[in-house]
Scaffold this active site. Structure first.
Site, PDB file in Angstrom:
ATOM      1  N   CYS A 119       0.858  -1.286   0.050  1.00 40.54           N
ATOM      2  CA  CYS A 119       0.060  -0.143  -0.078  1.00 40.54           C
ATOM      3  C   CYS A 119       0.834   1.333   0.071  1.00 40.54           C
ATOM      4  O   CYS A 119       0.160   2.444  -0.223  1.00 40.54           O
ATOM      5  CB  CYS A 119      -0.751  -0.172   1.140  1.00 40.54           C
ATOM      6  N   HIS A 252      -2.512   7.213   4.249  1.00 38.45           N
ATOM      7  CA  HIS A 252      -3.137   6.099   3.730  1.00 38.45           C
ATOM      8  C   HIS A 252      -4.552   5.741   4.306  1.00 38.45           C
ATOM      9  O   HIS A 252      -4.483   5.803   5.484  1.00 38.45           O
ATOM     10  CB  HIS A 252      -2.062   5.126   3.875  1.00 38.45           C
ATOM     11  N   ASN A 282      -9.921   0.465   2.024  1.00 36.77           N
ATOM     12  CA  ASN A 282      -8.338   0.275   1.684  1.00 36.77           C
ATOM     13  C   ASN A 282      -8.125   0.023   0.395  1.00 36.77           C
ATOM     14  O   ASN A 282      -8.316  -1.043   0.010  1.00 36.77           O
ATOM     15  CB  ASN A 282      -7.698  -0.351   2.652  1.00 36.77           C
TER      16      ASN A 282
HETATM   17  C1  LIG Z   1      -8.394  -5.858  11.187  1.00 35.50           C
HETATM   18  C2  LIG Z   1      -8.795  -4.944  12.583  1.00 35.50           C
HETATM   19  C3  LIG Z   1      -9.640  -3.937  11.998  1.00 35.50           C
HETATM   20  C4  LIG Z   1      -9.466  -5.609  13.529  1.00 35.50           C
HETATM   21  O1  LIG Z   1      -9.830  -4.903  14.605  1.00 35.50           O
HETATM   22  P1  LIG Z   1      -9.396  -5.045  15.912  1.00 35.50           P
HETATM   23  O2  LIG Z   1     -10.179  -4.020  16.939  1.00 35.50           O
HETATM   24  O3  LIG Z   1      -7.962  -5.195  16.105  1.00 35.50           O
HETATM   25  O4  LIG Z   1      -9.991  -6.500  16.342  1.00 35.50           O
HETATM   26  P2  LIG Z   1      -9.147  -7.801  16.715  1.00 35.50           P
HETATM   27  O5  LIG Z   1      -8.279  -8.266  15.757  1.00 35.50           O
HETATM   28  O6  LIG Z   1      -8.859  -7.549  18.345  1.00 35.50           O
HETATM   29  O7  LIG Z   1     -10.416  -9.061  16.714  1.00 35.50           O
HETATM   30  C5  LIG Z   1     -11.444  -8.624  17.748  1.00 35.50           C
HETATM   31  C6  LIG Z   1     -12.660  -9.694  17.207  1.00 35.50           C
HETATM   32  O8  LIG Z   1     -13.301  -9.294  15.984  1.00 35.50           O
HETATM   33  C7  LIG Z   1     -13.258 -10.326  15.244  1.00 35.50           C
HETATM   34  N1  LIG Z   1     -13.497  -9.870  13.805  1.00 35.50           N
HETATM   35  C8  LIG Z   1     -12.557  -9.618  12.965  1.00 35.50           C
HETATM   36  N2  LIG Z   1     -12.875  -9.183  11.931  1.00 35.50           N
HETATM   37  C9  LIG Z   1     -14.219  -9.143  11.893  1.00 35.50           C
HETATM   38  C10 LIG Z   1     -15.435  -8.824  11.104  1.00 35.50           C
HETATM   39  N3  LIG Z   1     -15.399  -8.353   9.936  1.00 35.50           N
HETATM   40  N4  LIG Z   1     -16.643  -8.589  11.691  1.00 35.50           N
HETATM   41  C11 LIG Z   1     -16.889  -9.207  12.978  1.00 35.50           C
HETATM   42  N5  LIG Z   1     -15.996  -9.773  13.883  1.00 35.50           N
HETATM   43  C12 LIG Z   1     -14.719  -9.690  13.402  1.00 35.50           C
HETATM   44  C13 LIG Z   1     -12.261 -11.222  15.576  1.00 35.50           C
HETATM   45  O9  LIG Z   1     -12.217 -12.492  15.005  1.00 35.50           O
HETATM   46  C14 LIG Z   1     -12.087 -11.137  17.011  1.00 35.50           C
HETATM   47  O10 LIG Z   1     -12.901 -12.082  17.448  1.00 35.50           O
HETATM   48  P3  LIG Z   1     -12.332 -12.799  19.013  1.00 35.50           P
HETATM   49  O11 LIG Z   1     -11.957 -12.107  19.987  1.00 35.50           O
HETATM   50  O12 LIG Z   1     -13.608 -13.859  19.088  1.00 35.50           O
HETATM   51  O13 LIG Z   1     -11.106 -13.640  18.400  1.00 35.50           O
HETATM   52  C15 LIG Z   1      -7.532  -4.008  12.975  1.00 35.50           C
HETATM   53  O14 LIG Z   1      -6.749  -4.938  13.519  1.00 35.50           O
HETATM   54  C16 LIG Z   1      -6.986  -3.323  11.819  1.00 35.50           C
HETATM   55  O15 LIG Z   1      -7.400  -2.450  11.113  1.00 35.50           O
HETATM   56  N6  LIG Z   1      -5.785  -3.738  11.351  1.00 35.50           N
HETATM   57  C17 LIG Z   1      -4.861  -3.125  10.534  1.00 35.50           C
HETATM   58  C18 LIG Z   1      -5.238  -3.783   9.120  1.00 35.50           C
HETATM   59  C19 LIG Z   1      -4.819  -3.033   7.977  1.00 35.50           C
HETATM   60  O16 LIG Z   1      -4.865  -1.867   8.118  1.00 35.50           O
HETATM   61  N7  LIG Z   1      -4.065  -3.569   6.950  1.00 35.50           N
HETATM   62  C20 LIG Z   1      -3.876  -3.071   5.757  1.00 35.50           C
HETATM   63  C21 LIG Z   1      -2.418  -2.228   5.983  1.00 35.50           C
HETATM   64  S1  LIG Z   1      -2.083  -1.567   4.434  1.00 35.50           S
END
Ligand SMILES: CC(C)(COP(=O)(O)OP(=O)(O)OC[C@H]1O[C@@H](n2cnc3c(N)ncnc32)[C@H](O)[C@@H]1OP(=O)(O)O)[C@@H](O)C(=O)NCCC(=O)NCCS
Length: 332
Positions: A119, A252, A282
């Site tokens: 990205c 970004h 994204n």
């Molecule tokens: C992916 C992201 C949104 C997850 O949010 P978060 O608040 O960190 O959530 P967590 O990873 O702690 O997960 C919390 C729970 O939500 C669940 N979950 C994940 N995606 C989900 C979705 N789409 N819908 C519902 N629940 C979801 C997980 O399974 C987890 O469940 P559990 O506690 O039973 O295991 C966040 O980590 C993020 O934005 N990371 C960066 C990703 C990114 O930007 N990537 C591209 C970079 S260029």
């Protein structure tokens, strides 16, 4: 890598973007994976994204953006001698999408290659174009950033499916009389690479056939919140500027929480921050040009304003650029 422009004036003189017509809402995705509109909006700020239709590939989305950028710069494609396309989802590995686009646009004199930096690709490509122009190798470049991430998403994985969308942007980069790029900071940490990867995409795991994105969201979140701040601070320091000098902040568009965290830590007020992750998700290499275009459309990219752009992504990579916006000031 870090450096300031040392008085060589190279700027952006044209900007164009394009997204696919198909709008995919959070409720649409809830038909494929166990998720809700409420969860996605609360954790990411995303309401909807655009996705390519059957048969629509990167160059179908990037070419309209490239044409719009050329028109915006009042430049004919034949005057372009360098075309860099930042993408992780080219039409195919080769011929490169940049070579295909140079042919389609009518830029036979252009050196053309694709650039792979996740990205952060658009930031890397801008720095390369700057370097080619500053050294005198190139006279006028077209930098394209775009991705069709929907083509490599796992439609059974809720943790990645909801985050990404498709889109592209392009800019014309050439010598300018006033303003232009002031500095760049770019970096990479391959040690964290497996936190966001596409294992079956190259020669190492090709036989495994796993050609879908895998991500450790929590680790990428930690990485993102760290580098979005440190990279911006480094480029400002290098250029002898502070956050108070920044008029427009173009981060970004990965997640509204990451953007809010970075802006808060840097001390950039909300009214200077460009956000469109709610509408596009994204879009990887398309993200920063799409955000620039939104800022231009709502009158926030004015001549002489200082724009800070910071990207981060797979690699893991990051990159920032500072530019004094002066689109009308093409050097004679
Ligand atoms: C992916 C992201 C949104 C997850 O949010 P978060 O608040 O960190 O959530 P967590 O990873 O702690 O997960 C919390 C729970 O939500 C669940 N979950 C994940 N995606 C989900 C979705 N789409 N819908 C519902 N629940 C979801 C997980 O399974 C987890 O469940 P559990 O506690 O039973 O295991 C966040 O980590 C993020 O934005 N990371 C960066 C990703 C990114 O930007 N990537 C591209 C970079 S260029």
């Amino acid at each position: 890598m870090i450096g300031s422009a040392n008085g060589v004036r190279i700027g952006i003189t044209g900007l164009g973007v394009h997204v696919p017509d198909r709008v995919v809402t959070n409720d649409d995705l809830a038909q494929y994976v166990d998720t809700t509109d409420e969860w996605i909006q609360e954790r990411t700020g995303i309401r909807e994204r655009r996705m390519a239709s059957e048969g629509e590939a990167l160059t179908d989305i990037a070419l309209p953006a490239a044409r719009a950028a050329l028109a915006d710069a009042d430049t004919d494609a034949s005057e372009i001698d360098l075309l860099i396309c930042a993408t992780v989802t080219p039409d195919m590995m080769f011929p490169t999408s940049s070579a295909l686009m140079a042919d389609d646009l009518g830029a036979p004199a252009a050196a053309a290659y694709d650039l792979l930096a996740g990205c952060t690709g658009f930031m890397y490509a801008l720095a390369q174009a700057y370097g080619m122009l500053a050294s005198g190798l190139s006279r006028r470049a077209l930098v394209v950033g775009g991705d069709v991430l929907s083509s490599i998403l796992d439609w059974d994985d809720r943790s990645t499916l909801v985050l990404f969308g498709d889109g592209a942007g392009a800019v014309v980069v050439e010598p300018v009389e006033e303003g232009g790029f002031l500095g760049f900071e770019l970096g990479a940490d391959g040690g964290g690479g497996e936190n966001l990867w596409l294992p079956g995409s190259g020669s190492r795991y090709f036989e495994d056939g796993d050609k879908l994105v895998k991500m450790n969201g929590r680790e990428v979140f930690k990485f993102a919140t760290r580098v979005m701040v440190s990279s911006a601070q480094k480029v400002l320091d290098e250029c002898g500027l502070t956050v108070d000098d920044v008029d427009v902040y173009v981060p970004h568009q990965a997640n509204k929480r990451i953007i809010d965290h970075a802006a808060g830590k840097l001390g950039i007020p909300e009214e200077k921050v460009v956000v469109n992750v709610d509408r596009y998700g994204n879009t990887s290499s398309g993200s920063i040009p799409l955000a620039l275009a939104d800022a231009a459309a709502d009158g926030r990219l004015r001549e002489g304003e200082l724009v800070l752009m910071t990207g981060m992504g797979a690699g893991l990579t990051w990159g920032s650029a500072l530019i004094e916006w002066n689109q009308g000031g093409v050097a004679a």
